[in-house]
Design a protein around this motif. Structure first.
Motif, mmCIF file in Angstrom:
data_model
loop_
_atom_site.group_PDB
_atom_site.id
_atom_site.type_symbol
_atom_site.label_atom_id
_atom_site.label_comp_id
_atom_site.label_asym_id
_atom_site.label_seq_id
_atom_site.Cartn_x
_atom_site.Cartn_y
_atom_site.Cartn_z
ATOM 1 N N VAL A 28 -14.939 -25.653 -24.367
ATOM 2 C CA VAL A 28 -14.121 -25.966 -25.548
ATOM 3 C C VAL A 28 -12.647 -26.039 -25.132
ATOM 4 O O VAL A 28 -12.135 -25.143 -24.468
ATOM 5 N N THR A 29 -11.985 -27.117 -25.561
ATOM 6 C CA THR A 29 -10.567 -27.312 -25.295
ATOM 7 C C THR A 29 -9.884 -27.873 -26.543
ATOM 8 O O THR A 29 -10.543 -28.366 -27.452
ATOM 9 N N VAL A 30 -8.547 -27.835 -26.555
ATOM 10 C CA VAL A 30 -7.795 -28.440 -27.655
ATOM 11 C C VAL A 30 -7.822 -29.958 -27.459
ATOM 12 O O VAL A 30 -7.354 -30.464 -26.445
ATOM 13 N N ALA A 31 -8.382 -30.652 -28.433
ATOM 14 C CA ALA A 31 -8.491 -32.105 -28.358
ATOM 15 C C ALA A 31 -7.412 -32.800 -29.176
ATOM 16 O O ALA A 31 -7.031 -33.923 -28.879
ATOM 17 N N MET A 32 -6.927 -32.132 -30.234
ATOM 18 C CA MET A 32 -5.886 -32.707 -31.091
ATOM 19 C C MET A 32 -4.896 -31.610 -31.443
ATOM 20 O O MET A 32 -5.297 -30.483 -31.744
ATOM 21 N N ASP A 33 -3.607 -31.956 -31.407
ATOM 22 C CA ASP A 33 -2.555 -30.984 -31.719
ATOM 23 C C ASP A 33 -1.536 -31.660 -32.629
ATOM 24 O O ASP A 33 -0.809 -32.557 -32.206
ATOM 25 N N TYR A 34 -1.523 -31.229 -33.893
ATOM 26 C CA TYR A 34 -0.588 -31.774 -34.875
ATOM 27 C C TYR A 34 0.573 -30.826 -35.144
ATOM 28 O O TYR A 34 1.285 -30.984 -36.127
ATOM 29 N N GLY A 35 0.744 -29.820 -34.301
ATOM 30 C CA GLY A 35 1.829 -28.868 -34.491
ATOM 31 C C GLY A 35 1.434 -27.722 -35.397
ATOM 32 O O GLY A 35 1.489 -26.573 -34.998
ATOM 33 N N ASP A 36 1.038 -28.029 -36.621
ATOM 34 C CA ASP A 36 0.625 -26.966 -37.543
ATOM 35 C C ASP A 36 -0.894 -26.930 -37.715
ATOM 36 O O ASP A 36 -1.422 -26.174 -38.529
ATOM 37 N N ALA A 37 -1.617 -27.736 -36.928
ATOM 38 C CA ALA A 37 -3.075 -27.742 -36.930
ATOM 39 C C ALA A 37 -3.581 -28.188 -35.562
ATOM 40 O O ALA A 37 -3.004 -29.095 -34.952
ATOM 41 N N LEU A 38 -4.617 -27.539 -35.098
ATOM 42 C CA LEU A 38 -5.213 -27.847 -33.801
ATOM 43 C C LEU A 38 -6.698 -28.119 -33.976
ATOM 44 O O LEU A 38 -7.386 -27.358 -34.664
ATOM 45 N N GLY A 39 -7.192 -29.154 -33.328
ATOM 46 C CA GLY A 39 -8.623 -29.442 -33.329
ATOM 47 C C GLY A 39 -9.203 -29.135 -31.965
ATOM 48 O O GLY A 39 -8.782 -29.712 -30.965
ATOM 49 N N LEU A 40 -10.149 -28.202 -31.915
ATOM 50 C CA LEU A 40 -10.811 -27.843 -30.668
ATOM 51 C C LEU A 40 -12.153 -28.552 -30.586
ATOM 52 O O LEU A 40 -12.869 -28.649 -31.589
ATOM 53 N N ALA A 41 -12.459 -29.050 -29.386
ATOM 54 C CA ALA A 41 -13.674 -29.820 -29.181
ATOM 55 C C ALA A 41 -14.466 -29.247 -28.025
ATOM 56 O O ALA A 41 -13.909 -28.698 -27.073
ATOM 57 N N GLY A 42 -15.773 -29.423 -28.117
ATOM 58 C CA GLY A 42 -16.664 -29.074 -27.018
ATOM 59 C C GLY A 42 -16.832 -30.264 -26.107
ATOM 60 O O GLY A 42 -16.032 -31.212 -26.133
ATOM 61 N N PRO A 43 -17.882 -30.239 -25.311
ATOM 62 C CA PRO A 43 -18.106 -31.311 -24.336
ATOM 63 C C PRO A 43 -18.200 -32.713 -24.936
ATOM 64 O O PRO A 43 -17.912 -33.688 -24.251
ATOM 65 N N ASP A 44 -18.560 -32.831 -26.227
ATOM 66 C CA ASP A 44 -18.649 -34.171 -26.827
ATOM 67 C C ASP A 44 -17.283 -34.750 -27.186
ATOM 68 O O ASP A 44 -17.170 -35.912 -27.561
ATOM 69 N N GLY A 45 -16.204 -33.932 -27.093
ATOM 70 C CA GLY A 45 -14.854 -34.415 -27.369
ATOM 71 C C GLY A 45 -14.487 -34.521 -28.836
ATOM 72 O O GLY A 45 -13.364 -34.879 -29.170
ATOM 73 N N PHE A 46 -15.421 -34.223 -29.738
ATOM 74 C CA PHE A 46 -15.161 -34.316 -31.169
ATOM 75 C C PHE A 46 -14.613 -32.989 -31.682
ATOM 76 O O PHE A 46 -15.257 -31.957 -31.515
#
Length: 121
Positions: A28-46
């Protein structure tokens, strides 16, 4: 079944550091970073797990379980939790009361939520 889950955080930077380290063994890694919100994704990247700044009000404990590919990954999550110094709710073990092969670890995140890594092998 779920598309994504979002939790509100009192300290977004602390929660980001916690989840990036805790869930690294699961890919799991951070896939999206909007500053006040972060989207973490697994191997599928979603981005299926989101962290956001608290919007006010009283936060109630949630429980979220992350899929681990095997018992070794669950054990690595446990090791990461120990390194982070977080509260361990339940060390890795099989939970036969759920079903045979249910192997999980439960820890607290910086906001007091119950976070699990589990495999169903």
């Amino acid at each position: 079944m779920l598309d994504h889950v979002s939790v509100q955080c009192d300290d977004l930077a602390a929660s980001r550091a916690f989840y990036e380290r805790l869930l690294a063994p699961l890919g799991v890694t951070v896939a999206m970073d909007y500053g006040d919100a972060l989207g973490l994704a697994g191997p599928d990247g979603f981005p299926r797990f989101w962290l956001g700044k608290a919007q006010g009000g009283v936060q109630r404990e949630i429980h979220v379980a992350f899929v681990a590919p095997d018992r070794a990954a669950v054990d690595k999550v446990f090791e990461a939790a120990q390194e982070l110094g977080t509260e361990i709710l339940h060390e890795p073990r099989e939970w036969p009361e759920y079903h045979p092969g249910y192997y999980g670890v439960f820890v607290r995140d910086p906001d007091g939520n119950n976070v699990e890594a589990v495999t169903h092998s």
